[in-house]
Design an enzyme around this catalytic site. Structure first.
Site, PDB file in Angstrom:
ATOM      1  N   GLY A  42     -25.316 -54.937   7.543  1.00 41.35           N
ATOM      2  CA  GLY A  42     -24.024 -54.106   8.279  1.00 41.35           C
ATOM      3  C   GLY A  42     -24.150 -52.260   7.198  1.00 41.35           C
ATOM      4  N   HIS A 133      -0.843 -35.528   4.501  1.00 46.35           N
ATOM      5  CA  HIS A 133       0.331 -36.186   3.836  1.00 46.35           C
ATOM      6  C   HIS A 133       0.356 -35.572   3.065  1.00 46.35           C
ATOM      7  CE1 HIS A 133       2.647 -39.666   3.149  1.00 46.35           C
ATOM      8  NE2 HIS A 133       2.299 -39.526   2.129  1.00 46.35           N
ATOM      9  N   ASP A 172      12.232 -40.507   5.094  1.00 48.96           N
ATOM     10  CA  ASP A 172      12.494 -40.402   3.755  1.00 48.96           C
ATOM     11  C   ASP A 172      12.889 -39.181   2.689  1.00 48.96           C
ATOM     12  OD1 ASP A 172       9.828 -39.018   3.645  1.00 48.96           O
ATOM     13  OD2 ASP A 172       8.761 -41.317   3.518  1.00 48.96           O
ATOM     14  N   LYS A 195      14.380 -43.755   0.579  1.00 50.95           N
ATOM     15  CA  LYS A 195      14.327 -45.216   0.132  1.00 50.95           C
ATOM     16  C   LYS A 195      13.828 -45.661  -1.160  1.00 50.95           C
ATOM     17  CE  LYS A 195       9.442 -44.324   2.247  1.00 50.95           C
ATOM     18  NZ  LYS A 195       8.774 -44.800   3.006  1.00 50.95           N
ATOM     19  N   ASP A 221       7.883 -37.854  11.203  1.00 48.72           N
ATOM     20  CA  ASP A 221       7.257 -37.724   9.643  1.00 48.72           C
ATOM     21  C   ASP A 221       5.462 -37.500   9.799  1.00 48.72           C
ATOM     22  OD1 ASP A 221       6.562 -39.386   7.208  1.00 48.72           O
ATOM     23  OD2 ASP A 221       6.875 -41.497   7.553  1.00 48.72           O
ATOM     24  N   ASP A 225       2.620 -46.351   9.553  1.00 47.57           N
ATOM     25  CA  ASP A 225       1.358 -47.512   8.978  1.00 47.57           C
ATOM     26  C   ASP A 225       2.747 -49.008   9.773  1.00 47.57           C
ATOM     27  OD1 ASP A 225      -0.474 -49.526   8.574  1.00 47.57           O
ATOM     28  OD2 ASP A 225      -0.041 -48.650   6.094  1.00 47.57           O
ATOM     29  N   THR A 226       3.097 -49.604   8.754  1.00 40.14           N
ATOM     30  CA  THR A 226       3.228 -50.997   9.393  1.00 40.14           C
ATOM     31  C   THR A 226       4.416 -51.222   9.868  1.00 40.14           C
ATOM     32  OG1 THR A 226       4.646 -51.382   7.478  1.00 40.14           O
ATOM     33  CG2 THR A 226       2.608 -51.740   7.269  1.00 40.14           C
ATOM     34  N   ALA A 227       5.271 -49.370  10.400  1.00 38.95           N
ATOM     35  CA  ALA A 227       6.287 -49.132  10.819  1.00 38.95           C
ATOM     36  C   ALA A 227       7.704 -49.353  10.183  1.00 38.95           C
ATOM     37  CB  ALA A 227       6.082 -49.385  12.275  1.00 38.95           C
TER      38      ALA A 227
END
Length: 313
Positions: A42, A133, A172, A195, A221, A225-227
């Protein structure tokens, strides 16, 4: 003096080859040659296959997924330093680990600060990135940071839609500053979503602060990510009487159930940049390339020209 006249070179990590090729094309040069050798355990090694002595080099690589891609960037920086590059600019369109920018509970790391220190220790003399971010991450570095905004390329797309009754929304509270900046430019109203989470990536409740009835909503935004947040916000706003809901996000991480959630949601369109390559296509997702913006700023860095004209907000 001779080294100052040498043209720069652009190289890519394996994750960002497609984006780097677009940037190099916009810059007006070919992408440099770098070889990555994998070992059976690896481990891997990177090698520049052309001379970079005395030159400014741009190493392009988003760190998503974060572990291997950050390590590859570090190895490329170290190799460049040992090959006598004059300036080493780490171009990280998506800066991974940025969500860990503070201690929000006891006994946790500040990973963004750690990554900043490691990049500098490896030999990076400049960092170029987009839509961190948290803006304060720039202060974690002791080298110049060019922090670009996707609004430069996303806002023209919004204007081209020619929508009436636009309202900018933040999914958010943390994104309220970004939402207000967009609304100021577009001269429109703002609503904010509040939220509460039970745990990471899982939303418990969401409320909308402001009126969305009869409005065309544009959620803004820095990443998806996971929406879960975006799709929940879109669904809630449509329930509250919104005419349509679109979203602008810079970094399309789109992990886990993200694609399925987007397809099933009330989102009309999700506009993203290509800081991270899409894992698969979706009829609801439109990609706007950030390559011309990065190429232009890289040229200005090379020629010591002001880049302030590239910022809409």
């Amino acid at each position: 003096m001779q080294s100052e006249s040498l043209s720069p070179k652009i190289f890519a990590s394996s994750q960002s080859v497609v984006l780097a090729e677009k940037i190099a094309e916009s810059y007006g040069m070919e992408l440099g040659k770098v070889r990555k050798t994998l070992f059976s355990d690896g481990e891997y090694q990177v090698c520049f296959e052309e001379s970079i002595r005395g030159r400014r080099i741009f190493l392009i690589g988003s760190t998503n997924p974060p572990n291997d891609n950050l390590m590859e960037m570090l190895l490329m920086i170290d190799a460049a330093k040992r090959a006598s590059a004059r300036h080493i600019t780490a171009v990280m369109p998506y800066f991974g680990w940025a969500r860990q920018d503070r201690k929000d509970q006891p006994r946790v790391p500040i990973a963004a600060k750690l990554v900043a220190k490691i990049l500098q220790a490896a030999g990076a003399t400049r960092i170029m990135t987009m839509d961190l971010h948290a803006d304060q991450i720039q202060g974690f570095f002791e080298v110049p940071v060019d922090h670009l905004f996707a609004s430069t390329i996303l806002l023209p797309h919004v204007e081209a839609l020619k929508l009436d009754n636009i309202t900018i929304a933040s999914p958010d509270m943390g994104g309220s500053k970004r939402a207000y900046a967009y609304s100021k430019y577009l001269k429109c109203e703002v609503v904010i979503c509040y939220k509460q989470r039970k745990k990471a990536n899982v939303i418990d409740t969401m409320e909308v602060i402001g009126n969305v009835e009869g409005r065309n909503i544009i959620l803004v935004d820095d990443m998806v990510d996971t929406a879960g947040t975006l799709t929940k916000a879109a669904n809630v706003m449509m329930e509250r009487g919104a005419l349509s809901v679109r979203a602008l996000t810079t970094h399309a991480i789109l992990s886990g159930p993200a694609y399925e959630r987007i397809e099933k949601s009330d989102l009309k369109e999700l506009i993203v940049t290509d800081t991270i390559p899409l894992k698969k296509q979706s009829s609801k997702i439109k990609v706007v390339s950030c390559a011309p913006l990065f190429a232009d700023v890289m040229k200005k860095v090379q020629t010591n020209t002001s880049i302030s004209g590239q910022f809409i907000m």
